[in-house]
Write a protein that holds these residues in place. Structure first.
Motif, mmCIF file in Angstrom:
data_model
loop_
_atom_site.group_PDB
_atom_site.id
_atom_site.type_symbol
_atom_site.label_atom_id
_atom_site.label_comp_id
_atom_site.label_asym_id
_atom_site.label_seq_id
_atom_site.Cartn_x
_atom_site.Cartn_y
_atom_site.Cartn_z
ATOM 1 N N ILE A 140 16.753 81.168 9.974
ATOM 2 C CA ILE A 140 16.306 82.304 11.051
ATOM 3 C C ILE A 140 15.517 83.080 10.417
ATOM 4 O O ILE A 140 14.459 83.635 10.700
ATOM 5 N N GLY A 141 15.845 83.627 9.010
ATOM 6 C CA GLY A 141 15.017 84.561 8.187
ATOM 7 C C GLY A 141 13.543 83.750 8.026
ATOM 8 O O GLY A 141 12.359 84.236 8.209
ATOM 9 N N ILE A 142 13.450 82.419 7.871
ATOM 10 C CA ILE A 142 12.105 81.756 7.653
ATOM 11 C C ILE A 142 11.359 81.889 8.842
ATOM 12 O O ILE A 142 10.133 82.069 9.012
ATOM 13 N N LEU A 143 12.002 81.602 10.244
ATOM 14 C CA LEU A 143 11.328 81.809 11.295
ATOM 15 C C LEU A 143 10.712 83.293 11.558
ATOM 16 O O LEU A 143 9.614 83.355 11.853
ATOM 17 N N PHE A 144 11.317 84.351 11.257
ATOM 18 C CA PHE A 144 11.139 85.375 11.337
ATOM 19 C C PHE A 144 9.900 85.806 10.450
ATOM 20 O O PHE A 144 8.959 86.475 10.950
ATOM 21 N N SER A 280 -0.834 79.865 11.182
ATOM 22 C CA SER A 280 0.204 80.774 11.096
ATOM 23 C C SER A 280 0.992 80.571 12.187
ATOM 24 O O SER A 280 2.196 80.285 12.234
ATOM 25 N N LEU A 281 0.377 80.442 13.299
ATOM 26 C CA LEU A 281 1.101 80.020 14.629
ATOM 27 C C LEU A 281 1.663 78.777 14.826
ATOM 28 O O LEU A 281 2.869 78.366 15.035
ATOM 29 N N ALA A 282 0.994 77.740 14.241
ATOM 30 C CA ALA A 282 1.644 76.299 14.068
ATOM 31 C C ALA A 282 2.789 76.248 13.129
ATOM 32 O O ALA A 282 3.652 75.639 13.340
ATOM 33 N N SER A 283 2.560 76.988 12.001
ATOM 34 C CA SER A 283 3.873 77.111 11.161
ATOM 35 C C SER A 283 5.088 77.920 11.462
ATOM 36 O O SER A 283 6.209 77.678 11.236
ATOM 37 N N THR A 284 4.792 78.845 12.542
ATOM 38 C CA THR A 284 5.770 79.258 13.254
ATOM 39 C C THR A 284 6.577 78.217 14.058
ATOM 40 O O THR A 284 7.920 78.452 14.234
ATOM 41 N N GLY A 285 6.082 77.244 14.793
ATOM 42 C CA GLY A 285 6.818 76.204 15.314
ATOM 43 C C GLY A 285 7.520 75.417 14.156
ATOM 44 O O GLY A 285 8.678 74.968 14.615
ATOM 45 N N VAL A 288 10.762 77.602 14.313
ATOM 46 C CA VAL A 288 11.537 77.533 15.440
ATOM 47 C C VAL A 288 12.355 76.064 15.234
ATOM 48 O O VAL A 288 13.520 75.984 15.539
ATOM 49 N N VAL A 289 11.838 75.024 14.895
ATOM 50 C CA VAL A 289 12.365 73.742 14.755
ATOM 51 C C VAL A 289 13.485 73.690 13.650
ATOM 52 O O VAL A 289 14.608 73.179 13.888
ATOM 53 N N LYS A 290 13.468 74.503 12.765
ATOM 54 C CA LYS A 290 14.429 74.552 11.580
ATOM 55 C C LYS A 290 15.833 75.295 12.235
ATOM 56 O O LYS A 290 16.637 74.759 11.945
ATOM 57 N N VAL A 291 15.557 76.221 13.064
ATOM 58 C CA VAL A 291 16.547 76.975 13.513
ATOM 59 C C VAL A 291 17.302 76.102 14.630
ATOM 60 O O VAL A 291 18.428 75.975 14.471
ATOM 61 N N ILE A 292 16.577 75.497 15.573
ATOM 62 C CA ILE A 292 16.918 74.644 16.535
ATOM 63 C C ILE A 292 17.714 73.503 15.839
ATOM 64 O O ILE A 292 18.982 73.511 16.414
ATOM 65 N N SER A 293 17.521 72.960 14.786
ATOM 66 C CA SER A 293 18.011 71.665 14.451
ATOM 67 C C SER A 293 19.313 72.308 13.382
ATOM 68 O O SER A 293 20.344 71.344 13.614
ATOM 69 N N THR A 294 19.395 73.447 12.874
ATOM 70 C CA THR A 294 20.312 73.773 11.953
ATOM 71 C C THR A 294 21.550 74.018 12.728
ATOM 72 O O THR A 294 22.677 73.930 12.437
ATOM 73 N N TYR A 431 10.047 65.802 10.685
ATOM 74 C CA TYR A 431 10.478 65.945 9.304
ATOM 75 C C TYR A 431 11.107 67.060 8.867
ATOM 76 O O TYR A 431 12.226 67.024 8.173
ATOM 77 N N VAL A 432 10.921 68.463 9.453
ATOM 78 C CA VAL A 432 11.499 69.436 9.196
ATOM 79 C C VAL A 432 12.973 69.497 9.913
ATOM 80 O O VAL A 432 13.850 69.959 9.378
ATOM 81 N N ALA A 433 12.894 69.080 11.215
ATOM 82 C CA ALA A 433 14.033 68.950 11.983
ATOM 83 C C ALA A 433 15.138 67.902 11.155
ATOM 84 O O ALA A 433 16.442 68.172 10.920
#
Length: 577
Positions: A140-144, A280-285, A288-294, A431-433
């Motif tokens: 979540i911190g990474i997403l922020f 930066s917008l693409a990396s925000t995705g 989001v994927v990291k949070v949803i997957s975790t 890959y991130v998920a």
């Protein structure tokens, strides 16, 4: 509820750690322009945080045991605020390095202290959930951080806002932690058994905590049976255990996820997301994927099992990395020097958008001079020929920050097929998920389970040092290696490492679902553990006899063994048995 709230408050450290880890991805795009950073200097800015983290991991365990887990978390929050102030009050390469090292010390100390604090206040049946909560807060911190990168991408001195946003959160956590109780285990270590009993009553919401308190005292007595060097001896199969732990954190790093975290925006710019804002917008995705997957991994780990998540995660990682490598082979931007700095000359070129020689005005003699000496065929085997340039609509430009033999290739974003650009992003997100359900949260849960209580702290400190050390090495060389062999081949190397990690997990990692820490320790202590584990621990985990049986009467042991070994089916046993 009090245990949950205490765990969440402590896990705010994870939020701050994730924010600092993800922040540099976008801040680096601005800082390399302002300070005209070379490739090596960019790697140092990223890796200086890891230098501080490595230093703290070597001594963090001693500080935590001497002054307490809660005090260590408070100290790390204050140090985080101090490091952030250093960063925003002065702009120079040297100050940037010092501030990042201070933040690295902070996040390493808080990572160790938070995991230990939560594990020691959590009840056994919720241990997996609450310990994994810290990993959830990290993502979540990474997403922020990625959202912050996007929000301030085109803001003047936006990097200062990025670094400064973390300060109030650190202060609030330090204040909140002051009002939380110390770890009951730490209180027993210091001889304050009555205070530990009161804390346990608050955490468990029960009046009688004698049994758990006795268990803590018994565990602490076991600590004196081990020394640090026992980790490398055959006693209780400890050498195999520490090799499992060290190899596991090695694969966490060499499968490439940390580099995607640190250099997400840089990598995305290299595959066609041209502007800082778009990257930066693409990396925000990614965030989001990291949070949803975790989230499902955190909620289901006690039911599905950490080994299952690791097998699924590493398999999908390998498949997505192959896809990413093949796609990037067909994107001409990959011939670009991925870590080029934005010197004033290069900034003017970017702003003028020179996609071909025809864009140069006849009066611009200065820029026209830049093209002199460029031959039709580059001596670099990785560079395309002039004919290839014409086909791809790109132009070679000399990089003022590199040697005369190295050139930039400026690619027209329109010449990168849209489906390739988005397929590359999609494979990156998969890959991130996959990492976020496997090698992200599960290793840290396993590390807290595979070592006996008497040596767990020292083992965690050693594996943490290994983790930060490998992370430092990988991050310090990522841009250089990518520039040397190209992003596609980096992806293929990560694919090989992902497959190797899958084999390692199947052969060496136990399935700890439904097992107590004592059961896990008994299984791992066997000399033929690896041979047994190939057939999967889950097939016979119910046959393990808990240590507590040794303290019971023979008749009680017999009945319990009938239930465990016979899976509830009564057996006819002889009097001798």
């Amino acid at each position: 509820m009090f245990t949950l709230l205490s765990s969440i408050t402590a896990a705010v450290s994870g939020l701050l750690v994730g924010y600092e880890l993800g922040l540099i991805s976008g801040a680096l795009l601005q800082l390399r322009t302002l300070l005209a950073l070379t490739c090596h200097e960019q790697e140092m800015v990223v890796s200086s945080l890891l230098i501080g983290a490595l230093l703290a991991s070597l001594t963090g365990g001693v500080l935590i045991d001497r002054y307490g887990r809660r005090a260590a978390i408070i100290l790390s929050s204050c140090l985080l605020g101090l490091g952030s102030l250093i960063l925003i009050l002065s702009l120079s390469y040297e100050v940037l390095i010092v501030g990042r090292i201070a933040i690295g010390v902070s996040i390493s100390l808080s990572s160790i202290a938070t995991c230990v604090y939560i594990a020691e206040i959590a009840p056994q049946h919720r241990r997996g959930l609450l310990v994994s909560l810290n990993e959830l807060m990290i993502v979540i911190g990474i997403l922020f951080a990625y959202i912050s990168n996007y929000a301030f991408a085109n803001v003047s001195h936006g990097w200062k806002y990025m670094f400064g946003l973390v300060i109030p959160f650190g202060v609030l956590q330090a204040i909140a932690m002051y009002f939380l109780p110390p770890s009951p285990r730490f209180l027993v270590m210091k001889g304050h058994e009555e205070a530990a009993s009161k804390v346990l009553r608050r955490l468990r919401a029960i009046s009688d905590t004698t049994e758990e308190l006795t268990g803590i005292k018994s565990s602490l007595k076991d600590e004196y049976q081990y020394s640090f060097w026992d980790l490398f001896r055959s006693k209780d199969n400890m050498r195999t255990r520490i090799m499992i732990g060290l190899t596991l954190v090695f694969f966490v790093q060499v499968t490439g996820q940390p580099n995607i975290l640190f250099y997400a925006s840089t990598v995305l710019k290299s595959v066609g997301f041209q502007s800082n804002e778009a990257a930066s917008l693409a990396s925000t995705g990614v965030g989001v994927v990291k949070v949803i997957s975790t989230i499902p991994a955190t909620l289901l780990v006690d039911h599905v099992g950490s080994k299952t998540f690791l097998c699924i995660g590493t398999s999908v990682m390998a498949a997505s990395l192959v896809t990413m490598g093949i796609v990037n082979l067909n994107i001409p931007m990959n011939f670009t020097n991925i870590c080029r700095s934005q010197s004033p000359i290069n900034q003017s070129l970017d702003k003028s958008v020179f996609y071909g020689p025809g864009n140069l005005s006849a009066n611009d003699d200065t820029l026209r001079e830049l093209f002199k000496g460029i031959t039709a065929h580059s001596q670099n085997p990785l560079m395309p020929t002039r004919n290839d340039m014409d086909k791809r609509g790109v132009t070679i430009l000399p990089n003022a920050r590199l040697s005369p033999a190295e050139y930039l290739i400026v690619t027209d974003p329109a010449d990168v097929p849209a489906f390739l650009k988005w397929l590359s992003l999609a494979s990156l997100l998969v890959y991130v998920a996959a990492f976020s359900i496997g090698l992200g949260p599960m290793p840290w849960l396993l590390l807290s389970e595979i070592f006996p209580g008497g040596i767990r702290g020292r083992a965690m400190a050693l594996t943490s040092s290994m983790n930060w050390g490998i992370n430092l090495l990988i991050s310090l060389t990522f841009l250089t290696v990518t520039d040397l062999i190209g992003l596609p081949w980096v992806c293929f190397i990560y694919t090989i490492m992902s497959l190797a990690s899958l084999v390692f997990v199947v052969v060496f990692i136990p399935e700890t679902k439904g097992c107590s820490l004592e059961q896990i320790s008994v299984e791992l202590a066997k000399a033929n553990y690896v041979k047994n584990n190939i057939c999967f621990m889950s097939h016979h985990q119910e046959e393990l006899v808990p240590k507590q049986l040794q303290k019971r009467k023979p008749q009680e042991q017999l009945l319990e063994c009938q239930n465990l070994c016979g899976r509830g089916q009564p057996r006819q046993l002889s009097p001798e048995t």
